[in-house]
Design an enzyme around this catalytic site. Structure first.
Site, PDB file in Angstrom:
ATOM      1  N   CYS A   1       0.846  -1.203   0.000  1.00  0.00           N
ATOM      2  CA  CYS A   1       0.000   0.000   0.000  1.00  0.00           C
ATOM      3  C   CYS A   1       0.873   1.242   0.000  1.00  0.00           C
ATOM      4  CB  CYS A   1      -0.939   0.002   1.208  1.00  0.00           C
ATOM      5  SG  CYS A   1      -0.068   0.189   2.781  1.00  0.00           S
TER       6      CYS A   1
ATOM      7  N   CYS B   1       3.262   1.528   2.945  1.00  0.00           N
ATOM      8  CA  CYS B   1       4.469   0.711   2.784  1.00  0.00           C
ATOM      9  C   CYS B   1       5.483   1.430   1.894  1.00  0.00           C
ATOM     10  CB  CYS B   1       4.120  -0.637   2.165  1.00  0.00           C
ATOM     11  SG  CYS B   1       3.022  -1.663   3.156  1.00  0.00           S
TER      12      CYS B   1
ATOM     13  N   ASP C   1      14.493  19.313 -35.267  1.00  0.00           N
ATOM     14  CA  ASP C   1      15.716  19.435 -36.058  1.00  0.00           C
ATOM     15  C   ASP C   1      15.354  18.974 -37.474  1.00  0.00           C
ATOM     16  OD1 ASP C   1      18.509  19.518 -36.762  1.00  0.00           O
ATOM     17  OD2 ASP C   1      18.482  17.336 -36.594  1.00  0.00           O
TER      18      ASP C   1
ATOM     19  N   ASP D   1      18.286  14.607 -33.300  1.00  0.00           N
ATOM     20  CA  ASP D   1      19.094  13.388 -33.295  1.00  0.00           C
ATOM     21  C   ASP D   1      20.590  13.631 -33.264  1.00  0.00           C
ATOM     22  OD1 ASP D   1      19.350  14.399 -35.911  1.00  0.00           O
ATOM     23  OD2 ASP D   1      19.752  12.381 -36.680  1.00  0.00           O
TER      24      ASP D   1
ATOM     25  N   ASP E   1      22.307  18.842 -31.274  1.00  0.00           N
ATOM     26  CA  ASP E   1      20.975  19.049 -30.692  1.00  0.00           C
ATOM     27  C   ASP E   1      20.944  18.773 -29.184  1.00  0.00           C
ATOM     28  OD1 ASP E   1      19.704  19.615 -33.173  1.00  0.00           O
ATOM     29  OD2 ASP E   1      19.702  17.475 -33.629  1.00  0.00           O
TER      30      ASP E   1
END
Length: 709
Positions: free
Chosen positions: A21, A24, A426, A605, A609
């Site tokens: 729970c 916990c 990009d 990529d 960038d």
């Protein structure tokens, strides 16, 4: 004492079956965080695991397991390769067995109770009560063991969890019933005690089942790589070997129908490969000599020999599994809100129950009636639904993204993706195909080729990859270029026999036309030009149109020349496009938009960038990107299709909606149930049904995300 930020860090995942729970989860995070040497501790309620980042000079996994043990939680090292299936299955079978016993006993006790309700009196009524007790008490002891055990473990460690009020309610109901029967009283609650256990077990079992459906995709991923394979010895003999014992440069044989167990390259044979794990595409692809293959891919048609490049934790499969697992552990703003509410909520429950008991004590004319109301309050206010709301949605959403070929690194990125109002792309390798094609290249015998091949091989830029690919196809051996350095946004440079050579932008390489297209190679005072053609990704225009329809603003930030960027902007319908931008320029542009209050999704990529990917509100990068870019991005996608960007945003928006709906369900339940319980209109039996129903409703609502289209 704060940890030295420069100190070495290690991570460990611990499996904690007893985490049941929100209380916990909070307790586990608190006790781990207070241990010496811990930099971060995050518990995952859905997967029953805890992820710890620690200083190995101050602590170790055994010490962390000991810390949890002292706090009442049995733990062990969690291995993704084990899959965690056996403990989960055995727990489900155990719950089902106890549920069956509770259901059988409840039916018999209810039959006897009907006779009492029908008017049985005196000795007949007492006899029926005793028979009910003989059936109910052993059944309660057996079926209620998960709750009693959880409560005892918590109390022995000096803490509270939601099993404590549940166990207290059951014990009080059964104890009162025994006392009432012993003194010949008219009322006994054996039926309520066993029915309470029955309905609570229904809720716990269904919760277990729904969690198992939504559990970590990382666990399933590690089962995609085989555990044993055939190693091909230099003399041609085959030897069975465990995958863990393989090392780079070894050769393994993969038969048709088998999954490839390692990352490597094909050194003998040809076949069709199911590359869906990496590319996201279900159509088979042809693979032959020197083709790159990855662990988890399925060999479809022919026997092949694969030279091992990476095994175990170094494979792409393991990297993907780690990203998916990290996504489920990560906490966003809604997670933190839920944790804070649950932390305050637990003590308020006990205060409310005690207040209800004291209020009703004089009105009920004794402790019996007031105690029943207090017990109902304890049960009905269990915050299980609140604790399950966000973790379950995160787990389901990350699994759904995984099926789309999108890997989420952190749950917080899921929330941030749903908040974006602008998408910045990009150009090269993102809006356009990753692999550009050379047009009118230099002749094969041109002395520029070996130098260009050496420099291009050291770069991750798409144009460099195109040169390296063409050189390999032509059989050109790279020259011995030393001291190679890549400058993001400009190109690659090095030394050949003591002379400086450069491959990159025309102006940077010393060409007369600094704005010309393609790249230039400068060597020995000469400049050789490489021209390229690039194609828009097949679905780039449709993806941009879909994002625009959703109300997102679009922009392009590219380091390429103005005419090339304008061409792509026109094809995609993006009105704002910036060309000739260096990494610092992209960063400055993003900072200016962020200062205006924009929440930006950056998709890129390249190495250039990376700063923008790290700064953006949320970021995505293709699997073909540079390692730095993939590290900076919050999400990584394997598909060649750009449509995954729109799909990821849609899934994130729906996930956020599901989270808010789950919060709403939990809040509405408490708004109705608590006043009714405090007012005395809810019995412990009804409270058990209501609490279980609210938890199940929250989990089922989260699971709707799996089937949404």
């Amino acid at each position: 004492m704060p940890l030295d930020q420069s100190a070495p860090r290690e991570t460990v995942d611990l499996l904690i079956p007893g985490m049941s729970c929100a209380g916990c989860m909070i307790r586990i995070e608190r006790c781990l965080s207070s241990a010496p040497g811990i930099a971060k501790a995050r518990a995952n309620l859905s997967a029953h695991t805890a992820h710890c980042v620690f200083d190995p000079s101050l602590t170790n996994p055994d010490a962390l397991i000991e810390v949890l043990s002292k706090n009442g939680f049995a733990a062990r090292l969690f291995d993704l390769n084990e899959g965690g299936k056996a403990p989960a299955d055995s727990k489900g079978q155990d719950l089902l067995l106890r549920l069956g016993v509770a259901g059988f006993a409840a039916m018999n006790v209810m039959i006897l109770s009907i006779s009492v309700w029908s008017g049985a009196e005196a000795s007949t009524r007492d006899l029926l009560h005793w028979i009910s007790g003989l059936i109910a008490l052993p059944a309660v002891a057996f079926a209620g063991k998960p709750f009693f055990q959880g409560a005892l473990t918590a109390l022995s460690a000096g803490r509270m969890n939601m099993d404590v009020p549940i166990s207290l309610a059951v014990i009080l109901a059964a104890g009162n019933s025994v006392l009432e029967t012993a003194r010949g009283g008219p009322d006994a609650y054996f039926d309520a005690a066993i029915m309470l256990i029955f309905f609570l077990l229904i809720g716990r079992y269904l919760e277990h089942r729904t969690r198992s459906h939504a559990r970590s995709a990382a666990v399933e991923l590690m089962g995609m790589a085989g555990r044993t394979t055939l190693r091909v010895l230099p003399d041609g003999k085959r030897l069975p070997i465990k995958v863990e014992e393989l090392s780079p440069s070894m050769i393994v044989e993969v038969a048709p129908g088998e999954r490839i167990p390692v990352d490597g390259r094909i050194c003998l044979g040809s076949t069709e490969i199911d590359r869906a794990l990496v590319t996201g595409e279900s159509a088979p692809e042809w693979a032959a000599l020197d083709s790159q293959v990855y662990a988890g891919m399925l060999n479809l048609t022919g026997s092949i020999h694969v030279e091992v490049i990476a095994t175990g934790d170094e494979t792409m499969l393991a990297e993907i599994a780690q990203m998916v697992d990290a996504a489920e552990r990560g906490k966003g703003r809604l997670d933190r809100i839920a944790d804070q509410v649950a932390r305050i909520y637990a003590p308020l429950v006990h205060i409310l129950a005690a207040s209800a008991f004291l209020y009703w004590l004089p009105a009920q004319g004794g402790a019996h009636g007031a105690l029943q109301i207090a017990v109902a309050v304890l049960i009905v206010t269990c915050p299980c639904a609140l604790a399950l709301a966000v973790p379950t949605v995160h787990t389901v959403a990350s699994a759904r993204l995984f099926k789309e070929g999108i890997f989420l690194k952190n749950g917080a990125d899921l929330e941030r993706l749903a908040q974006v109002d602008m998408v910045v792309f990009d150009k090269t390798g993102t809006l356009t195909e990753a692999e550009s094609q050379l047009c009118s290249p230099p002749r094969r015998d041109d002395p520029a080729w070996p130098v260009a091949a050496a420099l291009a091989t050291a770069s991750h830029h798409p144009l460099s990859r195109a040169i390296a690919r063409e050189a390999k196809t032509m059989g050109i051996q790279p020259a011995r270029v030393t001291d190679i350095i890549e400058t993001p946004g400009f190109g690659v440079e090095g030394k050949l026999n003591g002379h400086h050579v450069r491959l990159g932008r025309h102006g940077w390489a010393g060409a007369d036309e600094p704005s010309a297209s393609g790249v230039a190679l400068s060597m020995h005072g000469h400049v050789i030009r490489f021209q390229f053609t690039e194609a828009l990704r097949q679905d780039a225009a449709e993806t941009c149109a879909e994002l625009s329809v959703r109300g997102l603003d679009l922009a392009i930030l590219s380091g390429d020349r103005t005419d090339a960027v304008a061409k792509i902007a026109k094809a995609t319908g993006i009105s704002e496009a910036r060309a000739a931008m260096l990494p610092g320029d992209k960063l400055a542009w993003l900072k200016a938009r962020i200062a205006e209050g924009r929440r930006i999704l950056m998709v890129g990529d390249g190495l250039n960038d990376s700063p923008a990917l790290a700064l953006a509100h949320c970021s995505m990068s293709p699997a073909s990107a540079s390692d730095v870019a993939k590290t900076a991005a919050g999400l990584v996608f394997t598909s060649d299709s750009l449509a995954v960007v729109a799909r990821a945003h849609l899934i994130a928006c729906r996930a956020r909606r599901r989270m808010l709906e789950c919060f709403g369900i939990a809040a509405a339940y408490n708004a109705v149930a608590i006043p009714l319980a405090v007012s005395g209109f809810v019995t412990p039996l009804i409270a058990a049904i209501a609490m279980s129903a609210s938890s199940i409703l929250v989990v089922v609502n989260a699971l709707r995300l799996r089937g949404s289209r």
